[in-house]
Design a protein around this motif. Structure first.
Motif, PDB file in Angstrom:
ATOM      1  N   MET A 152       1.172  -1.279   0.209  1.00 20.10           N
ATOM      2  CA  MET A 152       0.159  -0.082   0.301  1.00 20.10           C
ATOM      3  C   MET A 152       0.741   1.463  -0.092  1.00 20.10           C
ATOM      4  N   ALA A 153       0.468   2.337  -0.415  1.00 15.87           N
ATOM      5  CA  ALA A 153       1.377   3.565  -0.442  1.00 15.87           C
ATOM      6  C   ALA A 153       0.243   4.840  -0.678  1.00 15.87           C
ATOM      7  N   VAL A 154       0.721   5.879  -0.541  1.00 18.31           N
ATOM      8  CA  VAL A 154       0.234   6.643  -0.269  1.00 18.31           C
ATOM      9  C   VAL A 154       0.586   7.629  -2.312  1.00 18.31           C
ATOM     10  N   LEU A 155      -0.338   7.945  -3.011  1.00 13.37           N
ATOM     11  CA  LEU A 155      -0.320   8.612  -4.427  1.00 13.37           C
ATOM     12  C   LEU A 155      -0.479  10.045  -4.266  1.00 13.37           C
ATOM     13  N   ASP A 156       0.880  10.666  -4.006  1.00 21.53           N
ATOM     14  CA  ASP A 156       1.610  11.574  -3.937  1.00 21.53           C
ATOM     15  C   ASP A 156       2.095  12.815  -5.111  1.00 21.53           C
ATOM     16  N   GLY A 160       2.875  15.300  -5.706  1.00 20.02           N
ATOM     17  CA  GLY A 160       3.319  16.837  -5.343  1.00 20.02           C
ATOM     18  C   GLY A 160       5.104  15.433  -4.997  1.00 20.02           C
ATOM     19  N   ALA A 161       4.941  14.885  -4.294  1.00 14.45           N
ATOM     20  CA  ALA A 161       5.472  14.103  -3.812  1.00 14.45           C
ATOM     21  C   ALA A 161       7.219  13.581  -4.885  1.00 14.45           C
ATOM     22  N   PRO A 162       8.379  14.155  -4.558  1.00 14.00           N
ATOM     23  CA  PRO A 162       9.782  14.730  -5.801  1.00 14.00           C
ATOM     24  C   PRO A 162      10.063  12.663  -5.920  1.00 14.00           C
ATOM     25  N   TYR A 163       9.776  11.712  -5.398  1.00 12.41           N
ATOM     26  CA  TYR A 163      10.532  10.580  -6.222  1.00 12.41           C
ATOM     27  C   TYR A 163       8.330   9.670  -4.697  1.00 12.41           C
ATOM     28  N   PRO A 164       8.815   7.922  -5.578  1.00 11.80           N
ATOM     29  CA  PRO A 164       8.602   7.434  -4.719  1.00 11.80           C
ATOM     30  C   PRO A 164       9.604   6.770  -3.684  1.00 11.80           C
ATOM     31  N   ILE A 165       8.555   7.247  -2.129  1.00 11.48           N
ATOM     32  CA  ILE A 165       9.318   6.878  -0.903  1.00 11.48           C
ATOM     33  C   ILE A 165       8.851   5.375  -0.449  1.00 11.48           C
ATOM     34  N   LEU A 166      10.402   4.916  -0.240  1.00 10.27           N
ATOM     35  CA  LEU A 166       9.808   3.386   0.211  1.00 10.27           C
ATOM     36  C   LEU A 166      10.210   3.892   1.830  1.00 10.27           C
ATOM     37  N   ASP A 167       9.658   2.743   2.842  1.00 13.16           N
ATOM     38  CA  ASP A 167       9.853   3.000   4.303  1.00 13.16           C
ATOM     39  C   ASP A 167      11.480   1.932   4.279  1.00 13.16           C
ATOM     40  N   PRO A 168      11.929   2.977   5.101  1.00  7.30           N
ATOM     41  CA  PRO A 168      13.105   2.125   5.554  1.00  7.30           C
ATOM     42  C   PRO A 168      13.401   0.829   5.516  1.00  7.30           C
ATOM     43  N   ALA A 169      12.559   0.447   6.073  1.00  5.07           N
ATOM     44  CA  ALA A 169      11.540  -0.578   6.742  1.00  5.07           C
ATOM     45  C   ALA A 169      12.059  -2.196   5.649  1.00  5.07           C
ATOM     46  N   ILE A 170      10.972  -1.467   5.618  1.00  2.00           N
ATOM     47  CA  ILE A 170      10.800  -2.110   3.829  1.00  2.00           C
ATOM     48  C   ILE A 170      12.197  -2.666   3.207  1.00  2.00           C
ATOM     49  N   LEU A 195      12.333  17.021   2.476  1.00  2.00           N
ATOM     50  CA  LEU A 195      11.215  16.706   3.147  1.00  2.00           C
ATOM     51  C   LEU A 195       9.705  16.260   3.032  1.00  2.00           C
ATOM     52  N   VAL A 196      10.176  15.686   3.963  1.00  4.14           N
ATOM     53  CA  VAL A 196       8.392  14.332   3.880  1.00  4.14           C
ATOM     54  C   VAL A 196       8.274  15.277   5.270  1.00  4.14           C
ATOM     55  N   ARG A 197       6.654  15.645   5.446  1.00  2.00           N
ATOM     56  CA  ARG A 197       5.458  16.100   6.107  1.00  2.00           C
ATOM     57  C   ARG A 197       6.179  16.507   7.164  1.00  2.00           C
ATOM     58  N   PHE A 225       5.086   6.761   8.561  1.00  2.63           N
ATOM     59  CA  PHE A 225       4.666   7.285   7.503  1.00  2.63           C
ATOM     60  C   PHE A 225       4.454   5.571   6.335  1.00  2.63           C
ATOM     61  N   PRO A 226       3.319   6.307   5.206  1.00  2.00           N
ATOM     62  CA  PRO A 226       3.217   5.089   4.475  1.00  2.00           C
ATOM     63  C   PRO A 226       4.060   5.169   3.475  1.00  2.00           C
ATOM     64  N   CYS A 227       4.560   4.673   2.114  1.00  2.00           N
ATOM     65  CA  CYS A 227       5.502   4.949   1.190  1.00  2.00           C
ATOM     66  C   CYS A 227       4.388   5.299   0.132  1.00  2.00           C
ATOM     67  N   PHE A 228       5.121   6.106  -0.102  1.00  2.00           N
ATOM     68  CA  PHE A 228       4.830   7.066  -0.970  1.00  2.00           C
ATOM     69  C   PHE A 228       4.752   7.328  -2.474  1.00  2.00           C
ATOM     70  N   ILE A 229       4.010   7.494  -3.830  1.00  2.00           N
ATOM     71  CA  ILE A 229       4.200   7.043  -5.141  1.00  2.00           C
ATOM     72  C   ILE A 229       4.197   8.793  -5.664  1.00  2.00           C
ATOM     73  N   GLY A 230       5.366   8.638  -6.162  1.00  2.00           N
ATOM     74  CA  GLY A 230       5.694  10.064  -6.310  1.00  2.00           C
ATOM     75  C   GLY A 230       5.656  10.819  -8.007  1.00  2.00           C
TER      76      GLY A 230
END
Length: 107
Positions: A1-5, A7-17, A35-37, A78-83
């Motif tokens: 699962m990921a948040v579609l953003d 405005g995010a410059p890149y996809p952002i992957l949870d470091p644990a994943i 800058l993330v949130r 935080f959730p993962c992001f799709i940028g």
């Protein structure tokens, strides 16, 4: 699962994943801060195949430039992001806000 953003410059992957799939800092293309949130996070840009799983139709795998924060603690659940850059710009996509449906296809 990921948040579609978009405005995010890149996809952002949870470091644990990232850790679970074998990420190593030696794989980094570049080191950056973003800058993330409201939090400034240090981390690595890596190339990663990300697959969007289709409910109908076909899955789509995209070679994406992805940001991985250094610290699991700083990530703060935080959730993962799709940028946009590095991922969404490489596919065709549409969103139906009435049904929360995300449509996607290759370019």
């Amino acid at each position: 699962m990921a948040v579609l953003d978009t405005g995010a410059p890149y996809p952002i992957l949870d470091p644990a994943i990232a850790k679970a799939i074998g990420f190593s800092s030696e794989l980094a293309i570049e080191r950056i801060s973003i800058l993330v949130r409201g939090k400034k996070l240090e981390g690595s840009l890596i190339r990663l195949n990300i697959t969007l799983v289709a409910v109908r139709g076909q899955n789509l795998t995209v070679d994406a430039t992805t940001f991985v924060p250094d610290s699991e603690f700083a990530w703060d659940n935080f959730p993962c992001f799709i940028g946009l850059a590095g991922f969404l710009e490489r596919i065709r996509f549409a969103i139906d806000p009435n049904t929360d449906t995300f449509y996607f296809a290759s370019l």
